[in-house]
Design a protein around this motif. Structure first.
Motif, PDB file in Angstrom:
ATOM      1  N   LEU A  52      -3.520  16.400  -4.166  1.00 15.75           N
ATOM      2  CA  LEU A  52      -4.619  15.997  -5.043  1.00 15.75           C
ATOM      3  C   LEU A  52      -4.129  15.143  -6.214  1.00 15.75           C
ATOM      4  O   LEU A  52      -4.855  14.266  -6.697  1.00 15.75           O
ATOM      5  N   ARG A  53      -2.916  15.387  -6.660  1.00 18.13           N
ATOM      6  CA  ARG A  53      -2.351  14.603  -7.765  1.00 18.13           C
ATOM      7  C   ARG A  53      -1.622  13.351  -7.281  1.00 18.13           C
ATOM      8  O   ARG A  53      -1.053  12.618  -8.082  1.00 18.13           O
ATOM      9  N   GLY A  54      -1.637  13.132  -5.966  1.00 16.52           N
ATOM     10  CA  GLY A  54      -0.895  11.994  -5.414  1.00 16.52           C
ATOM     11  C   GLY A  54      -1.427  10.646  -5.849  1.00 16.52           C
ATOM     12  O   GLY A  54      -0.673   9.667  -5.918  1.00 16.52           O
ATOM     13  N   GLY A  55      -2.725  10.564  -6.146  1.00 17.00           N
ATOM     14  CA  GLY A  55      -3.301   9.286  -6.553  1.00 17.00           C
ATOM     15  C   GLY A  55      -2.802   8.786  -7.889  1.00 17.00           C
ATOM     16  O   GLY A  55      -2.997   7.607  -8.225  1.00 17.00           O
ATOM     17  N   GLU A  56      -2.172   9.648  -8.675  1.00 18.34           N
ATOM     18  CA  GLU A  56      -1.649   9.247  -9.987  1.00 18.34           C
ATOM     19  C   GLU A  56      -0.221   8.718  -9.904  1.00 18.34           C
ATOM     20  O   GLU A  56       0.337   8.301 -10.928  1.00 18.34           O
ATOM     21  N   ARG A  57       0.375   8.746  -8.734  1.00 20.26           N
ATOM     22  CA  ARG A  57       1.765   8.314  -8.593  1.00 20.26           C
ATOM     23  C   ARG A  57       1.871   6.789  -8.630  1.00 20.26           C
ATOM     24  O   ARG A  57       0.883   6.074  -8.426  1.00 20.26           O
ATOM     25  N   PRO A  58       3.070   6.259  -8.833  1.00 18.43           N
ATOM     26  CA  PRO A  58       3.272   4.808  -8.745  1.00 18.43           C
ATOM     27  C   PRO A  58       3.027   4.307  -7.320  1.00 18.43           C
ATOM     28  O   PRO A  58       3.041   5.077  -6.361  1.00 18.43           O
ATOM     29  N   PHE A  59       2.848   3.000  -7.218  1.00 15.20           N
ATOM     30  CA  PHE A  59       2.495   2.390  -5.931  1.00 15.20           C
ATOM     31  C   PHE A  59       3.501   2.719  -4.844  1.00 15.20           C
ATOM     32  O   PHE A  59       3.132   3.124  -3.737  1.00 15.20           O
TER      33      PHE A  59
END
Length: 381
Positions: A52-59
């Protein structure tokens, strides 16, 4: 009730041809399959919250991720490899033999446009369904905490504790009744042993219904009886009783709406139609692109065209898989809803609400006047 009992086993396990369902990406629950253990559910929950927190990671971290991405599902879908294999095979033949382009005037792109429209509509439909069920799941826990806030200041302590444990027990039993990965033995028993939601005799009573929708309904009815008893004893008045009954019925309605969604999943006819179109379109698309290169021996043209075939396969199959992942939000995939977190979070929040008033000291008039004066002086200055 009979319809509800039959419909709660919503993983499409009643189809006679399991291979068709597995091809569609759905889970097949057989009598020999065992539900995940509580430890496995906890491990899945940890991974799920991480995804769920993966969308906040760098590209670059998003692109190189594996869990919770389309890469794993695409690699396991045989239809991805069919157009790639056809393209490679045709390029080998065309290098050795000159053949006439039989798809020159076939207008495959038009078929691809229609297929893209249906796929986007399918994903939009399942995405709406997914988030509606998410709102319902959060609403169930929210109604429990609202009721707890009301009764914490009105009910007698023992009566409040019993009503809250009944509500939380109904919350857990409601998910057990979905006949998914949250079983009575591996889900309810562990939570009940940790938080003492029901006594052995109460468990035996609701167990007579087979741990389905009826078990949930019975516990909710117990809650309404407790509210009626509080009114009879003069603990609450008629207005408070109506408000509490309204909240309990809202709690029951949210959970029953989840059952309604699970009773009627996305039409199998529609999913089969998309699978059939994909299985027919992608091989034709691969053939058309293989012929478009011609008998040219330049490997760069073949590589670029091959990448286009891979990209189109990823687009078509990825959209279908994305939609199918959201059909069943209460499964054991990393992309599913965090049921364990919802249940445990609601129980612990209720415990906090019931214990909060015990930590409040008596009103100190001098302290309150001093704080009010300090605030007024700060505002004036």
């Amino acid at each position: 009730n009979n319809m509800t009992d039959q419909a709660t086993s919503y993983k499409l396990s009643t189809f006679s041809d399991d291979s068709i369902i597995q091809t569609l990406g759905c889970k097949v629950t057989k009598s020999t399959d065992l539900p995940p253990t509580y430890q496995q559910l906890e491990e899945i929950e940890v991974q799920r919250r991480e995804v769920l927190r993966g969308g906040e990671r760098p590209f670059w971290r998003i692109v190189l991720s594996w869990n919770g991405t389309c890469l794993r599902a695409l690699c396991l879908d045989w239809l991805v490899w069919v157009p790639i294999g056809i393209f490679v095979a045709m390029r080998i033949l065309l290098r050795q033999h000159e053949m006439e382009d039989i798809l020159a005037d076939s207008n495959i792109d038009i078929l691809g446009g229609f297929l893209s429209f249906f796929l986007v509509h399918f994903v939009n439909q399942t995405n709406t369904r997914f988030f509606e069920m998410y709102k319902l799941a959060k609403s169930v826990g929210g109604k429990i905490t609202e009721i707890t806030c009301v009764i914490s200041t009105t009910f007698r302590p023992a009566a409040a504790l019993r009503l809250v444990r009944y509500l939380n027990a109904a919350h857990v039993v409601g998910y057990v009744g979905l006949n998914g990965p949250y079983s009575k033995e591996q889900f309810f028993d562990h939570i009940n042993a940790k938080y003492n939601l029901l006594t052995e005799s109460e468990v035996e009573i609701i167990g007579r219904h087979g741990w389905n929708h009826k078990s949930f309904t019975e516990i909710v009815t117990w809650c309404q009886h407790d509210i009626r008893k509080a009114k009879t004893e003069g603990v609450i008045d008629s207005g408070e009783m109506r408000e509490l009954n309204k909240l309990i019925l809202g709690f029951k309605d949210s959970m029953e709406t989840i059952y309604d969604y699970c009773e009627q999943p996305v039409h199998f006819f529609y999913i089969h139609f998309l699978c059939l179109l994909s299985a027919l379109y992608l091989p034709l698309f691969a053939l058309e692109n293989a012929f478009s290169v011609g008998s040219n021996d330049e490997w760069s043209s073949e590589v670029i065209t091959g990448l286009i075939v891979i990209l189109q396969s990823t687009f078509v199959i990825g959209l279908r898989l994305l939609g199918q992942k959201m059909v069943d939000p209460f499964g054991d995939d990393f992309e599913d809803l965090s049921v364990l977190s919802y249940v445990i979070g609601t129980i612990e929040e209720c415990q906090l609400i019931l214990s909060a008033k015990k930590n409040i000291t008596d009103i100190d008039e001098s302290l309150e006047k001093e704080m009010a004066t300090s605030t007024a002086n700060h505002v004036i200055s």
